[in-house]
Design a protein around this motif. Structure first.
Motif, PDB file in Angstrom:
ATOM      1  N   GLY A 238       0.791  -1.225   0.000  1.00  0.00           N
ATOM      2  CA  GLY A 238       0.000   0.000   0.000  1.00  0.00           C
ATOM      3  C   GLY A 238       0.822   1.274   0.000  1.00  0.00           C
ATOM      4  N   LEU A 239       2.144   1.167   0.162  1.00  0.00           N
ATOM      5  CA  LEU A 239       2.995   2.367   0.171  1.00  0.00           C
ATOM      6  C   LEU A 239       3.440   2.706  -1.249  1.00  0.00           C
ATOM      7  N   ILE A 240       3.717   3.977  -1.466  1.00  0.00           N
ATOM      8  CA  ILE A 240       4.098   4.461  -2.791  1.00  0.00           C
ATOM      9  C   ILE A 240       5.530   4.053  -3.111  1.00  0.00           C
ATOM     10  N   ASP A 241       5.710   3.546  -4.321  1.00  0.00           N
ATOM     11  CA  ASP A 241       7.061   3.279  -4.828  1.00  0.00           C
ATOM     12  C   ASP A 241       7.526   4.457  -5.679  1.00  0.00           C
ATOM     13  N   THR A 242       6.729   4.827  -6.665  1.00  0.00           N
ATOM     14  CA  THR A 242       7.067   5.987  -7.502  1.00  0.00           C
ATOM     15  C   THR A 242       5.820   6.821  -7.750  1.00  0.00           C
ATOM     16  N   TYR A 243       6.030   8.101  -7.983  1.00  0.00           N
ATOM     17  CA  TYR A 243       4.943   9.006  -8.357  1.00  0.00           C
ATOM     18  C   TYR A 243       5.342   9.706  -9.647  1.00  0.00           C
ATOM     19  N   ARG A 244       4.494   9.553 -10.612  1.00  0.00           N
ATOM     20  CA  ARG A 244       4.794  10.040 -11.971  1.00  0.00           C
ATOM     21  C   ARG A 244       6.121   9.471 -12.473  1.00  0.00           C
ATOM     22  N   GLY A 245       6.348   8.205 -12.153  1.00  0.00           N
ATOM     23  CA  GLY A 245       7.505   7.489 -12.671  1.00  0.00           C
ATOM     24  C   GLY A 245       8.792   7.698 -11.919  1.00  0.00           C
ATOM     25  N   SER A 246       8.788   8.395 -10.798  1.00  0.00           N
ATOM     26  CA  SER A 246      10.022   8.660 -10.068  1.00  0.00           C
ATOM     27  C   SER A 246       9.784   8.547  -8.567  1.00  0.00           C
ATOM     28  N   THR A 247      10.844   8.191  -7.864  1.00  0.00           N
ATOM     29  CA  THR A 247      10.765   8.163  -6.398  1.00  0.00           C
ATOM     30  C   THR A 247      10.940   9.553  -5.807  1.00  0.00           C
ATOM     31  N   ASP A 248      11.219  10.535  -6.651  1.00  0.00           N
ATOM     32  CA  ASP A 248      11.467  11.900  -6.175  1.00  0.00           C
ATOM     33  C   ASP A 248      10.563  12.893  -6.898  1.00  0.00           C
ATOM     34  N   LEU A 249      10.176  13.937  -6.181  1.00  0.00           N
ATOM     35  CA  LEU A 249       9.398  15.022  -6.774  1.00  0.00           C
ATOM     36  C   LEU A 249      10.354  15.999  -7.455  1.00  0.00           C
ATOM     37  N   PRO A 250       9.995  16.469  -8.647  1.00  0.00           N
ATOM     38  CA  PRO A 250      10.927  17.314  -9.408  1.00  0.00           C
ATOM     39  C   PRO A 250      11.096  18.721  -8.830  1.00  0.00           C
ATOM     40  N   GLN A 251      10.229  19.133  -7.887  1.00  0.00           N
ATOM     41  CA  GLN A 251      10.291  20.495  -7.373  1.00  0.00           C
ATOM     42  C   GLN A 251      11.495  20.741  -6.462  1.00  0.00           C
ATOM     43  N   TRP A 252      12.031  19.643  -5.872  1.00  0.00           N
ATOM     44  CA  TRP A 252      13.052  19.825  -4.841  1.00  0.00           C
ATOM     45  C   TRP A 252      14.378  19.252  -5.316  1.00  0.00           C
ATOM     46  N   PRO A 253      15.472  19.933  -4.988  1.00  0.00           N
ATOM     47  CA  PRO A 253      16.767  19.528  -5.526  1.00  0.00           C
ATOM     48  C   PRO A 253      17.426  18.363  -4.784  1.00  0.00           C
ATOM     49  N   GLU A 254      17.062  18.099  -3.549  1.00  0.00           N
ATOM     50  CA  GLU A 254      17.765  17.082  -2.760  1.00  0.00           C
ATOM     51  C   GLU A 254      16.803  15.992  -2.285  1.00  0.00           C
ATOM     52  N   LYS A 255      17.390  14.814  -2.002  1.00  0.00           N
ATOM     53  CA  LYS A 255      16.613  13.637  -1.640  1.00  0.00           C
ATOM     54  C   LYS A 255      15.792  13.852  -0.367  1.00  0.00           C
ATOM     55  N   HIS A 256      16.348  14.562   0.563  1.00  0.00           N
ATOM     56  CA  HIS A 256      15.648  14.787   1.819  1.00  0.00           C
ATOM     57  C   HIS A 256      14.295  15.465   1.592  1.00  0.00           C
ATOM     58  N   CYS A 257      14.237  16.344   0.622  1.00  0.00           N
ATOM     59  CA  CYS A 257      13.000  17.073   0.356  1.00  0.00           C
ATOM     60  C   CYS A 257      12.155  16.421  -0.720  1.00  0.00           C
ATOM     61  N   SER A 258      12.778  15.708  -1.654  1.00  0.00           N
ATOM     62  CA  SER A 258      12.050  15.239  -2.836  1.00  0.00           C
ATOM     63  C   SER A 258      11.512  13.816  -2.711  1.00  0.00           C
ATOM     64  N   ASN A 259      12.019  13.013  -1.795  1.00  0.00           N
ATOM     65  CA  ASN A 259      11.661  11.595  -1.741  1.00  0.00           C
ATOM     66  C   ASN A 259      10.191  11.377  -1.362  1.00  0.00           C
ATOM     67  N   VAL A 260       9.525  10.498  -2.131  1.00  0.00           N
ATOM     68  CA  VAL A 260       8.158  10.085  -1.796  1.00  0.00           C
ATOM     69  C   VAL A 260       8.043   8.566  -1.657  1.00  0.00           C
ATOM     70  N   GLN A 261       9.147   7.857  -1.882  1.00  0.00           N
ATOM     71  CA  GLN A 261       9.109   6.402  -1.771  1.00  0.00           C
ATOM     72  C   GLN A 261       8.813   5.979  -0.331  1.00  0.00           C
ATOM     73  N   TYR A 262       7.987   4.961  -0.173  1.00  0.00           N
ATOM     74  CA  TYR A 262       7.531   4.422   1.125  1.00  0.00           C
ATOM     75  C   TYR A 262       6.596   5.381   1.857  1.00  0.00           C
ATOM     76  N   ALA A 263       6.053   6.357   1.145  1.00  0.00           N
ATOM     77  CA  ALA A 263       5.051   7.240   1.749  1.00  0.00           C
ATOM     78  C   ALA A 263       3.659   6.662   1.516  1.00  0.00           C
ATOM     79  N   SER A 264       2.701   7.100   2.314  1.00  0.00           N
ATOM     80  CA  SER A 264       1.311   6.669   2.184  1.00  0.00           C
ATOM     81  C   SER A 264       0.451   7.852   1.762  1.00  0.00           C
ATOM     82  N   ASP A 265      -0.565   7.568   0.955  1.00  0.00           N
ATOM     83  CA  ASP A 265      -1.507   8.632   0.588  1.00  0.00           C
ATOM     84  C   ASP A 265      -2.624   8.749   1.618  1.00  0.00           C
ATOM     85  N   GLY A 266      -2.488   8.039   2.720  1.00  0.00           N
ATOM     86  CA  GLY A 266      -3.470   8.103   3.794  1.00  0.00           C
ATOM     87  C   GLY A 266      -4.471   6.968   3.775  1.00  0.00           C
ATOM     88  N   THR A 267      -4.459   6.153   2.709  1.00  0.00           N
ATOM     89  CA  THR A 267      -5.393   5.023   2.630  1.00  0.00           C
ATOM     90  C   THR A 267      -4.924   3.871   3.492  1.00  0.00           C
TER      91      THR A 267
END
Length: 618
Positions: A238-267
């Protein structure tokens, strides 16, 4: 009393003991099987894993939960006074809630070979008037003109020609930074001449002809994600692996800010959560994966739960946490309490904060009145069941603001230069699980673990007791009893029958003789022999002429009886001789006749008598 059984009874009794022993070992085996195999864990893993027809998977694909977005708007109560310059601060009044039901769904699901599945998230909203506490979508309020202020903030730093063109458009349309509009227009979008012109002359910037904050926040056009199924790691289902094909959001330059892997959408969150584990929560409207930390344990809706919230200084931009500097956009950091999410909102000057600038820097309040931060009202809380990762109660609260720069060179917007302007705040709210789901999860999470442990302990205890009882019966009730019974009859009872006390007279009446005597004389001849033998002190033992019994009673009454039995045939010498057979202590001198149990009659002949006398004379 000895346990005596007939052959058929003995066989049936032993068969019952065997069944009892077998049942004991079966109970022990059952308990051991449960302890080693743990069937509940097998069932739990089967439920948690995402697979076609799986219960948790179906609940994730189209949740049964009633999820609401509760929106609160900030109505400007002194719009005219502030625009006229008579008031130095904007006075805001919170209005709401305006409640929408969120119909969360994951569609177009495809299972992949690497333990993930692909899906497209959808979050359509429907208006729920009965939960809006009397507020209506067509309520008219004084609210900021988002399109004008956003374009002014973007153009203010550009060339003079660009600013000149925008000023002419603002003058031509007479657009004002504060405008009357309905609540629905502000949330779901309203048409504006400024917006229309922006869409016409800057098509690469905006592609929509109306702007509404909630509408843009729930724009999932073109979004897709991959989610872990739990096949490779069960706890990650149930946890996110990639969002829009990537484990990182393009808005942020570093992994600490951009990572979404293993996050939950609340479900569904991570399952088998440790006591001190932190979690990740991602929503497109947040523009980042926000950490959640445990606060306390308790019970929610009848299920064991742990309350999570955002950590201290989560909205910090590098002042307290050096790693958070990657949230500064283009090297420009906002005050603590604001997160710059402009790149997630089409370049509009949008920043997130907690409601009413809760935990925000004091500078945020310099040009605003009417905000009242309150922990109880404005803190985000997630109640999560730690074993399954199931959310029990959700209240995710964020505020959308406009951090405006110096826009004094744009017509009609000078009063809003260098201000942190609150627009609205929202609460993504799930009050409780549906009744049907709640009952199922109470069964899975509360009852079944207790039932499994109860059966295991009961099996161990029952098996131990049954085996102990069986061994006890075999050892103490059968083996030891049989041994004692055999010893009793071979020794003690036999000796009772052999040795007879001397106190009882040999002869009396026929009835008395039969009831009192313990000696069983084998034959009349042996009895006659006893009468013919007498005991003498010293060397005189037997008298050949004597016809009375060898056994001499010890008391005078018996002597009299004895004398009477001889029918007066005794001489005085014989009487004195008989009296000499009585000891001084009153006990009898006699030769004891022993019955060894042999059943025979001995015929005492004259030759035997002669031999006996010869042996005595010697």
């Amino acid at each position: 009393m000895a346990l005596l059984l007939r052959p058929s009874d003995s066989y049936s009794y032993c068969e019952g003991l065997f069944v009892l022993l077998l049942l004991g070992f079966f109970c022990l085996g059952t308990g051991l099987f449960i302890a080693l195999v743990q069937p509940y864990d097998i069932l739990f893993r089967w439920k948690i894993k995402f697979q076609e027809g799986g219960e948790i998977f179906d609940m994730w694909r189209k949740p049964e939960v009633e999820l609401y977005t509760r929106v609160y708007l900030f109505n400007v109560t002194n719009a005219e006074e502030y625009m006229a310059g008579t008031d130095d601060k904007l006075r805001l009044k919170e209005v709401g809630p305006f409640v929408y039901r969120e119909h969360l769904e994951h569609s177009e699901i495809k299972f992949n070979d690497n333990g993930t599945l692909s899906a497209i998230p959808k979050h359509p909203l429907t208006w729920v008037e009965e939960l809006s506490e009397g507020n209506k979508e067509d309520d008219i309020l004084f609210l900021p003109h988002i399109a004008l202020l956003s374009i002014a903030n973007v153009v203010s730093s550009q060339s003079f020609v660009t600013r000149f063109g925008l000023n002419n458009i603002v003058g031509f349309t007479n657009s004002q930074p504060l405008a009357q509009m309905t609540a629905k227009e502000f949330m779901m979008g309203y048409k504006s001449e400024i917006m229309t012109l922006g869409n016409t002359f800057m098509p690469g910037w905006v592609y929509f002809d109306k702007l509404g904050l909630i509408d843009r926040m729930y724009d999932f056009n073109g979004d897709f994600e991959t989610v872990f199924t739990g096949e490779t790691e069960l706890t990650h289902s149930g946890l996110i692996d990639t969002y829009r094909g990537s484990t990182d959001l393009p808005q942020w330059p570093e992994k600490h800010c951009s990572n979404v892997q293993y996050a939950s959408d609340g479900t569904k969150f991570k399952s088998a959560i440790g006591k001190n584990d932190s979690l990740l929560f991602y929503r497109k409207s947040l523009c980042r994966a926000a950490p959640l930390v445990p606060v306390k344990e308790g019970e929610k809706n009848g299920l064991k739960g742990v309350m999570y919230t955002f950590p201290e200084h989560m909205m910090d931009n590098g002042i307290h946490n050096e790693e958070n500097k990657c949230f500064c956009r283009h090297g420009k950091c906002l005050p603590e309490g604001l997160l710059d999410v402009s790149d997630c909102y089409y370049g509009f000057p949008i920043a997130l904060s907690y409601p009413h600038f809760y935990k925000g820097d004091d500078v945020l309040f310099t040009k605003i009145e009417g905000l009242k931060p309150d922990k109880e009202l404005h803190e985000t809380r997630f109640w999560i069941q730690p074993d399954s990762g199931l959310p029990l109660d959700v209240s995710a609260k964020f505020q959308i603001n406009m951090p405006l720069e110096d826009i004094s060179n744009i017509r009609n917007t000078g009063r809003f230069a260098n201000i942190y302007l609150p627009l609205l705040w929202f609460d993504i709210r799930m009050f409780r699980l549906p009744s049907s789901m709640e009952m199922r999860f109470k069964m899975y999470l509360n009852i079944l673990p207790i039932v499994e442990k109860s059966i295991m302990y009961l099996s161990f205890i029952s098996g131990t007791i049954l085996i102990f009882v069986t061994v006890y019966i075999l050892t103490f009730k059968i083996m030891f009893k049989s041994y004692k019974h055999k010893k009793h009859w071979s020794n003690k009872d036999k000796m009772k029958d052999i040795y007879v006390p001397c106190e009882m007279p040999l002869e009396s009446d026929d009835n008395e003789k039969e009831s009192k005597s313990f000696i069983k004389i084998p034959s009349d001849k042996l009895k006659e022999l006893g009468h013919k033998i007498s005991d003498k002190v010293g060397t005189r033992i037997f008298d050949s002429e004597r016809k009375n019994s060898l056994i001499v009673p010890e008391c005078s009454e018996v002597n009299d009886a004895y004398r009477s039995e001889s029918d007066g045939r005794e001489s005085d010498d014989d009487r004195r001789e008989s009296d000499d057979n009585v000891r001084g202590d009153g006990t009898c001198k006699y030769l004891e006749i022993i019955d060894d149990g042999s059943d025979f009659d001995y015929v005492y002949t004259e030759s035997d008598r002669a031999n006996t006398l010869r042996e005595l004379d010697k």
